[in-house]
Design a protein around this motif. Sequence first.
Motif, PDB file in Angstrom:
ATOM      1  N   PRO A 103       0.802  -1.221   0.000  1.00 16.71           N
ATOM      2  CA  PRO A 103       0.000   0.000   0.000  1.00 16.71           C
ATOM      3  C   PRO A 103       0.840   1.279   0.000  1.00 16.71           C
ATOM      4  O   PRO A 103       2.044   1.261   0.271  1.00 16.71           O
ATOM      5  CB  PRO A 103      -0.770  -0.118   1.318  1.00 16.71           C
ATOM      6  N   TRP A 104       0.167   2.359  -0.281  1.00 15.23           N
ATOM      7  CA  TRP A 104       0.658   3.682   0.069  1.00 15.23           C
ATOM      8  C   TRP A 104       0.132   3.973   1.470  1.00 15.23           C
ATOM      9  O   TRP A 104      -1.022   3.701   1.782  1.00 15.23           O
ATOM     10  CB  TRP A 104       0.149   4.719  -0.928  1.00 15.23           C
ATOM     11  N   VAL A 105       0.992   4.500   2.333  1.00 17.58           N
ATOM     12  CA  VAL A 105       0.655   4.657   3.752  1.00 17.58           C
ATOM     13  C   VAL A 105       0.649   6.128   4.128  1.00 17.58           C
ATOM     14  O   VAL A 105       1.611   6.864   3.851  1.00 17.58           O
ATOM     15  CB  VAL A 105       1.663   3.906   4.649  1.00 17.58           C
ATOM     16  N   MET A 106      -0.449   6.560   4.768  1.00 19.75           N
ATOM     17  CA  MET A 106      -0.530   7.903   5.342  1.00 19.75           C
ATOM     18  C   MET A 106       0.008   7.833   6.766  1.00 19.75           C
ATOM     19  O   MET A 106      -0.537   7.116   7.601  1.00 19.75           O
ATOM     20  CB  MET A 106      -1.979   8.395   5.330  1.00 19.75           C
ATOM     21  N   TYR A 107       1.079   8.562   7.038  1.00 17.82           N
ATOM     22  CA  TYR A 107       1.744   8.451   8.330  1.00 17.82           C
ATOM     23  C   TYR A 107       1.004   9.231   9.409  1.00 17.82           C
ATOM     24  O   TYR A 107       0.459  10.310   9.171  1.00 17.82           O
ATOM     25  CB  TYR A 107       3.185   8.970   8.226  1.00 17.82           C
ATOM     26  N   LYS A 108       1.038   8.670  10.617  1.00 20.78           N
ATOM     27  CA  LYS A 108       0.408   9.306  11.770  1.00 20.78           C
ATOM     28  C   LYS A 108       1.327  10.390  12.331  1.00 20.78           C
ATOM     29  O   LYS A 108       2.519  10.152  12.522  1.00 20.78           O
ATOM     30  CB  LYS A 108       0.130   8.262  12.856  1.00 20.78           C
ATOM     31  N   PRO A 109       0.783  11.595  12.591  1.00 19.57           N
ATOM     32  CA  PRO A 109       1.607  12.644  13.209  1.00 19.57           C
ATOM     33  C   PRO A 109       2.185  12.175  14.535  1.00 19.57           C
ATOM     34  O   PRO A 109       1.491  11.569  15.352  1.00 19.57           O
ATOM     35  CB  PRO A 109       0.620  13.794  13.416  1.00 19.57           C
ATOM     36  N   ALA A 110       3.462  12.458  14.752  1.00 15.77           N
ATOM     37  CA  ALA A 110       4.143  11.948  15.940  1.00 15.77           C
ATOM     38  C   ALA A 110       3.652  12.599  17.217  1.00 15.77           C
ATOM     39  O   ALA A 110       3.522  11.962  18.250  1.00 15.77           O
ATOM     40  CB  ALA A 110       5.649  12.143  15.795  1.00 15.77           C
ATOM     41  N   ASN A 111       3.371  13.901  17.188  1.00 20.38           N
ATOM     42  CA  ASN A 111       2.988  14.590  18.430  1.00 20.38           C
ATOM     43  C   ASN A 111       1.578  15.158  18.383  1.00 20.38           C
ATOM     44  O   ASN A 111       1.216  15.980  19.225  1.00 20.38           O
ATOM     45  CB  ASN A 111       3.994  15.692  18.759  1.00 20.38           C
ATOM     46  N   GLY A 112       0.812  14.772  17.401  1.00 20.95           N
ATOM     47  CA  GLY A 112      -0.582  15.203  17.357  1.00 20.95           C
ATOM     48  C   GLY A 112      -0.807  16.579  16.768  1.00 20.95           C
ATOM     49  O   GLY A 112      -1.936  17.060  16.754  1.00 20.95           O
ATOM     50  N   SER A 113       0.243  17.245  16.287  1.00 18.63           N
ATOM     51  CA  SER A 113       0.032  18.585  15.759  1.00 18.63           C
ATOM     52  C   SER A 113       0.844  18.896  14.503  1.00 18.63           C
ATOM     53  O   SER A 113       0.511  19.823  13.785  1.00 18.63           O
ATOM     54  CB  SER A 113       0.362  19.632  16.838  1.00 18.63           C
ATOM     55  N   VAL A 114       1.897  18.143  14.244  1.00 15.70           N
ATOM     56  CA  VAL A 114       2.767  18.439  13.115  1.00 15.70           C
ATOM     57  C   VAL A 114       2.524  17.440  11.988  1.00 15.70           C
ATOM     58  O   VAL A 114       2.536  16.231  12.199  1.00 15.70           O
ATOM     59  CB  VAL A 114       4.262  18.391  13.544  1.00 15.70           C
ATOM     60  N   HIS A 148      12.761  -2.412  10.125  1.00 13.47           N
ATOM     61  CA  HIS A 148      11.846  -1.560  10.874  1.00 13.47           C
ATOM     62  C   HIS A 148      10.741  -1.063   9.942  1.00 13.47           C
ATOM     63  O   HIS A 148      10.943  -0.911   8.734  1.00 13.47           O
ATOM     64  CB  HIS A 148      12.587  -0.377  11.494  1.00 13.47           C
ATOM     65  N   CYS A 149       9.578  -0.813  10.529  1.00 14.76           N
ATOM     66  CA  CYS A 149       8.414  -0.397   9.748  1.00 14.76           C
ATOM     67  C   CYS A 149       8.492   1.093   9.414  1.00 14.76           C
ATOM     68  O   CYS A 149       9.051   1.889  10.168  1.00 14.76           O
ATOM     69  CB  CYS A 149       7.126  -0.664  10.527  1.00 14.76           C
ATOM     70  N   LYS A 150       7.877   1.466   8.306  1.00 15.19           N
ATOM     71  CA  LYS A 150       7.820   2.878   7.940  1.00 15.19           C
ATOM     72  C   LYS A 150       6.814   3.643   8.794  1.00 15.19           C
ATOM     73  O   LYS A 150       7.014   4.818   9.092  1.00 15.19           O
ATOM     74  CB  LYS A 150       7.448   3.020   6.462  1.00 15.19           C
ATOM     75  N   ASP A 151       5.735   2.984   9.177  1.00 15.46           N
ATOM     76  CA  ASP A 151       4.691   3.693   9.923  1.00 15.46           C
ATOM     77  C   ASP A 151       4.892   3.616  11.432  1.00 15.46           C
ATOM     78  O   ASP A 151       4.309   4.408  12.172  1.00 15.46           O
ATOM     79  CB  ASP A 151       3.300   3.168   9.547  1.00 15.46           C
ATOM     80  N   VAL A 152       5.682   2.674  11.906  1.00 15.31           N
ATOM     81  CA  VAL A 152       6.015   2.547  13.332  1.00 15.31           C
ATOM     82  C   VAL A 152       7.520   2.306  13.388  1.00 15.31           C
ATOM     83  O   VAL A 152       7.981   1.189  13.182  1.00 15.31           O
ATOM     84  CB  VAL A 152       5.246   1.380  14.003  1.00 15.31           C
ATOM     85  N   SER A 153       8.281   3.341  13.672  1.00 10.61           N
ATOM     86  CA  SER A 153       9.733   3.287  13.481  1.00 10.61           C
ATOM     87  C   SER A 153      10.414   2.218  14.323  1.00 10.61           C
ATOM     88  O   SER A 153      11.465   1.695  13.931  1.00 10.61           O
ATOM     89  CB  SER A 153      10.349   4.660  13.791  1.00 10.61           C
TER      90      SER A 153
END
Length: 517
Positions: free
Chosen positions: A450-461, A502-507
């Motif tokens: 898939p193409w993965v939309m990454y989760k913001p690390a700190n909830g704002s950036v 290591h995963c791209k979406d969970v480092s």
Amino acid sequence: MPQRDMEKGRDGAAAPPLKMLDQYRRKRGCAANAVLVAFIVTVPAMAILFGARSSASALWIGSANASRLGMYSISPLYRAHDRLLGGLLADDGFDERSCHSRYEFATYRRNAGRKPSQYLVTKLRRHEALQRRCGPGTAAYSDAVEQLRSGKSHAGAIGSPECRYLVSISYQGLGNRILAAGSAFLYAVLTDRLLLVDPSNEMGELFCEPFPGTTWLLPPDFPLTSYTNFSIDTAESYGNMLKNKAIDAASTTAQQLPPFAYVHLDHDATVEDKFFFCDEDQRVLRDIRWLVMRTDSYIVPGLFLVMDFQEELATLFPEPDAVFHHLGRYLFHPNNHVWGFITRYYDAYLAPAHQRVGIQVRVFGADPESPELLEQITTLKSMYWEHAAASGEAVGVHQPSHEEYQQFGARSHDTKAWAEIYLLSLTDVLVTSGRSTFGYVAQGLGGLTPWVMYKPANGSVVPDPPCGRDVSMEPCFHNPPFYDCRIKQGTDTGKFLPHVHHCKDVSWGLKLVHRIA
């Protein structure tokens, strides 16, 4: 990823609402940013968007310039061959009427998927025989249950010594439950254990039986009546027994072992719990007749770290980036009720599409109501209805269930969730939300990287980049061990093997990738 410049003038041609997305991103920030990127990477022809808080509901965009019975028709000969997935599925022992999906799915898949190794096919037939020989309703199972009630160790037990058992506890969201059961099954195959799945949380009501002539569901009279409440504090957990010196991996004999052990591999597992992934500890666990396992993750990459398993795994899966692809297609067939949802929706909305793009959106930590996201979906649907696409293609947008919340153990919700996961797996291109087990299952079943939309690390950036192509279709193990069992100290286990990254979406997570010769 293929993209199309669709931001045209105001001349009537369709264009994704990029300005609106940008305004929403600045206004809301956080996870909504990851969600909205999906509209940018959608390719016309057919897309499906799943969006919800802590879960996923679906939106599908499809172009109607080809029919499933047209350019993508499947010959009867191909259907007959493909329905067994190259021997992955047994060709006898099932009543076709009891599980339509097992025999009809090939007519809905354009992607034939990876071919299993002959060794995996042979191993599965042997394991099916073990499930029949030792499963519920047999004398061997009755003897094993009596041994568990008696409190005797395996060494002093009655009955067949070949019949050893693994019970997989079912909890958390549907994606977690599927990945947990798939992981437990592989461990059972590697260790010649019979797998029994906890039937609670709809696990007994969403899937067909995977093994011919027997059941994989744990009977209701299981002696450990409180097993679903086992947790990190359970005294019988393998980690706690090590910590409290009730077991010593180096010196405990088979006669000293307990009748069962609880394997806690949940998100809060301790260092001692994760000794499960060490060879020395596996040799101890091998002699415990009953294991009860709880995990909410895909632990398969951790099994590849166990040296005693590596040769067997390499023979079973010459392509390690397709492990769940094979496990998932073998184990998880929608039952007839769910299959009806899938086929009716597919035939009504998806079959005529020339190309299908699925977008699965998970909103982390956003407003519970997520009104802006729902507004965007409505806007996208009306945009393609009111305006022609720049290329002239007819584009349709569809959202199956409109589920906005993840509801653990709710039957109607799980039925819709399982139908949506399966529909996503039938797409040609897939966009998922990082860290979402819902997306992991869909990509594995469909054989789609898939193409993965990454989760913001700190909830704002907003992540930079906000999305990217994944390295494989395998799910990510979110809570792996960081311990070198040989030198007995902490280490980066993502550097042990060339096919475990290591995963791209969970480092910090671990993921299986293509083996480089």
